[in-house]
Scaffold this active site. Structure first.
Site, PDB file in Angstrom:
ATOM      1  N   TYR A 138     -59.388 -16.517  29.827  1.00 13.73           N
ATOM      2  CA  TYR A 138     -58.484 -16.620  30.938  1.00 13.73           C
ATOM      3  C   TYR A 138     -57.303 -15.529  30.486  1.00 13.73           C
ATOM      4  CZ  TYR A 138     -54.035 -17.724  33.231  1.00 13.73           C
ATOM      5  OH  TYR A 138     -52.847 -17.486  33.868  1.00 13.73           O
ATOM      6  N   LYS A 142     -56.563 -11.987  32.463  1.00 15.39           N
ATOM      7  CA  LYS A 142     -55.299 -11.640  32.881  1.00 15.39           C
ATOM      8  C   LYS A 142     -54.544 -10.307  32.350  1.00 15.39           C
ATOM      9  CE  LYS A 142     -53.054 -13.627  35.083  1.00 15.39           C
ATOM     10  NZ  LYS A 142     -52.867 -13.796  36.542  1.00 15.39           N
TER      11      LYS A 142
END
Length: 347
Positions: A138, A142
């Protein structure tokens, strides 16, 4: 001004879309589930359901919009890299390409300070910090999505990225609901000494920051900004105050951090051996986040965007508590209505 809000079927995107409508913006919303957008349509938004992995869908969304607030993406820590890359990077690439072709003026990107997290204590983190390694897929994706945004900025699109920390409030299903359910089942313990300082950000303050980013001056463009309340709180005492507010027994039992982290490692290893890789009950990221100091420096947002938090952490927790006590009614419309009632009561 017509704005597009992607990811409006989720907590942050949906709450901001409703806020933008209340400010008088002409709002177009997107999400994967049409039923999760219907409440925004009833409030006056134009809603389109679809998948941003489809470039054609992204093109239809961007057409005729002056600003895009890009909130869509995958959250969490469990799953293959390809899943997070598709949801966070490829979708962003499609939205950016559509924005450039459709002559959209500005894109505000909802990023994440998870890209800073490396499992260690960090205090007063500034936007230029890059960890020696990303803790999970994640955070890594990002960060990569943000780089795509800034690259589009060099092609003429006005861009700003916001990195909000631990967003709370009515409608949140990610942070406190999971902890409360674990507590109700008797599984939750304080990780480590329970003294770690973290940021909590009421969703109303993030809404304010997103609107400021839409209207930000040219000098503020092309940068990322940390968003929080700028007042770190001791996480476990704060959670115990929420438990008291909800009439639940306080947490008193502790588990040493090395033991908790080791148990999470074992749980993840076992889950990886299971077909389909179901998410284990405990994760290394969760153990680390619940035990480490982690707070952001928001000086840049204050100086460049004029950001000043308006809602206290206590009021953000109260809004969540009212929503939880109402039985977490399905749909963000109920969260928004619950928040409005709470606002009247608090104000």
């Amino acid at each position: 001004m017509r704005i597009l809000v992607t990811g409006a079927s989720g907590f942050i995107g949906g709450r901001f879309a409703a806020h933008a409508l209340s400010l008088g913006y002409e709002v177009r919303c997107s999400g994967r589930r049409a039923e999760s957008l219907s409440w925004l349509e009833r409030r006056g938004a134009e809603c389109l359901a679809g998948d941003l992995l489809d470039p054609g869908f992204a093109e239809r969304l961007a057409e005729g919009c002056e600003v895009i607030v890009h909130c869509a993406g995958a959250v969490g820590t469990w799953g293959p890299y390809s899943y997070f890359h598709d949801a966070n990077v490829r979708t962003t690439e499609h939205v950016l390409a559509a924005a450039l072709r459709s002559k959209v003026r500005r894109l505000v990107h909802l990023s994440s300070p998870s890209m800073y997290f490396d499992g260690r204590d960090h205090r007063d983190i500034t936007e230029d910090f890059v960890p020696p390694r990303f803790f999970d897929h994640y955070g890594a994706t990002k960060y990569l999505a943000e780089q795509k945004v800034f690259a589009a900025g060099r092609q003429g699109l006005e861009v700003i990225a916001l990195r909000p920390r631990f967003v709370i409030g009515a409608g949140d299903t990610a942070i406190f609901p999971r902890l409360l359910r674990a507590h109700q089942s008797g599984r939750l313990k304080i990780i480590g000494r329970g003294e770690n300082q973290v940021d909590l950000t009421p969703v109303e303050n993030l809404n304010l920051a997103l609107d400021l980013a839409i209207r930000a001056p040219e000098a503020a463009l092309g940068q990322a900004y940390n968003i929080s309340n700028g007042e770190p709180v001791a996480f476990w005492p704060t959670f115990n105050r929420l438990l008291e507010r909800l009439g639940m027994p306080a947490l008193t039992r502790h588990v040493p951090y090395p033991l908790a982290y080791g148990m999470a490692c074992l749980a993840e290893w076992r889950a990886h051996l299971t077909p389909g890789q179901p998410e284990p009950a405990i994760l290394r990221l969760g153990m680390a986040v619940m035990a480490r100091d982690f707070n952001l420096n928001i000086d840049a947002a204050r100086a460049q965007l004029g950001y000043q938090p308006q809602v206290s952490v206590a009021d953000g927790l109260e809004a969540f508590a009212r929503w939880w006590e109402a039985g977490m009614p399905a749909g963000l419309e109920n969260a928004w209505s619950s928040n409005e009632r709470a606002g009247h009561a608090l104000g």
